[in-house]
Scaffold this active site. Sequence first.
Site, PDB file in Angstrom:
ATOM      1  CG  LEU A   1      -2.029  -1.227   0.962  1.00  0.00           C
ATOM      2  CD1 LEU A   1      -2.600  -1.064   2.534  1.00  0.00           C
ATOM      3  CD2 LEU A   1      -3.079  -0.557   0.083  1.00  0.00           C
ATOM      4  CG  ASP A   2       0.959   4.537  -3.376  1.00  0.00           C
ATOM      5  OD1 ASP A   2       1.797   3.334  -3.734  1.00  0.00           O
ATOM      6  OD2 ASP A   2       0.699   4.855  -4.115  1.00  0.00           O
ATOM      7  N   PRO A   3       1.658   4.844   0.788  1.00  0.00           N
ATOM      8  CG  PRO A   3       4.267   6.211   1.354  1.00  0.00           C
ATOM      9  CD  PRO A   3       3.141   5.686   0.154  1.00  0.00           C
ATOM     10  NE  ARG A   4      -1.641  11.783   0.300  1.00  0.00           N
ATOM     11  CZ  ARG A   4      -2.138  12.104  -0.554  1.00  0.00           C
ATOM     12  NH1 ARG A   4      -2.075  12.535  -1.189  1.00  0.00           N
ATOM     13  NH2 ARG A   4      -3.648  12.538   0.253  1.00  0.00           N
ATOM     14  CB  VAL A   5      -3.497   3.676   0.330  1.00  0.00           C
ATOM     15  CG1 VAL A   5      -4.476   2.846   0.565  1.00  0.00           C
ATOM     16  CG2 VAL A   5      -3.066   4.316  -0.790  1.00  0.00           C
TER      17      VAL A   5
END
Length: 320
Positions: A66-70
Site C-alpha cells: 500500500l502507498d504511504p497515504r493509503v
Amino acid sequence: MAELLQKAYGETDPHYGTKPEERPIEEHLSRGIINLDKPSGPTSHEIDAWVKRILPCEKTGHGGTLDPRVTGVLPIGIDNATRAIQLLLEAPKEYVCLMRLHEDVGETSIRDILGEFTGKIFQTPPMRSAVKRELRVRTIYYVNILEIDGQDALFRIGCEAGTYIRKYCHDIGEALGCGAHMAELRRTRVADFTEDETLKTLQDVNDAYHYWIEDGDEAPLRECVLPMERAASHLKKVVVRDSAIDALCHGADLAAGGILQLSEGIKRKDTLAVMTLKGELVAAGESLATTTEIDQAGSGIMVNIKKVFMEPGTYPMMWK
C-alpha cells in the site's frame, strides 16, 4: 473450509503435525499472519519493520503493498509465514475510494462512466510504479457507488491484483474530459482478509505481546495473529494423505494416489493449496487436471508443486 469432494478415505496420525488453531503459542507466532489496519503515513515496509520490532521476530513480509497515504487491510506474515503471504499477491482486492473530479459534470455522467469502467479495462502503470510500464488488461469485478456530492464520488471497487486505483481515477477524468484524481483510498479486502473482528492496529499487536510477556496471557496474541493457512483460504484445495506429505516437503509433485479430498471447479493451471487432514498448509502448486479428471485418476501427477511451506520431517518419511 468449503465442502470438498471425497476421492478416497484416510486417517491422520495424531502424533505428527498439529491443527493450526492448536499450535503452541511460539509456533503459532512463527507461522502467523496479522490482519493489520495500516495507518496513513508510513510505507508498507516500515510497517513490516515495526511489527518485527514489536514481537520480536526474525522476519516479516506483507501481502500487497500500500502507498504511504493509503490505509486499510495489510496482511503481515511472520517468520515462516512470510512464504505463505506470497499467495496473496495475486489475490483479488477491494478498496473504498474518494475520487475528486476537477469540474462538475453531474451525477448521471459519473454513474454512467463508472459503469463503463467495469469488467476488463486497459491500464498503463503510473510513472512511479515498481513494474514495467506497459499496457495491460485488468478486471474490475464491481463498482458500487456509495455517495456522490458535487465533484466528489465515493465508491467501493473490487478488482484484480495489480490494478492501480490512482490511475483508474485519472483515466475516468480523461474519459469525462474534465480531469480527476484519487483524493483518498482505503483497502477493505485482500482475498479473505477483511475489515472484520480480526483487523488489528499496531497498538493492538503491541498490547497483546505485552499481555503475553508480562502476564502470561496468550489469548490477546492469538486474537491478533491468525494461522498462516488463512493466506490460502481463497484458493481451491486438495487434501492429501499423511504418507504423501514428507515427499511433497522434499519437492516431489503430487500424484493421484496421494489425494483424499478436493475442491469442486478446479481447472487446469489453477493455483491449488495442498492441505493435510488436520488443515495444515503443506504447499501450493499448479493443477495439471480438472476436478473430474483428478477424481477419476488412479495414477499420474495431478499437481505441479511450486512452493512448499511445511518443513521436511513434520510428518514421517514413507517414501524411498
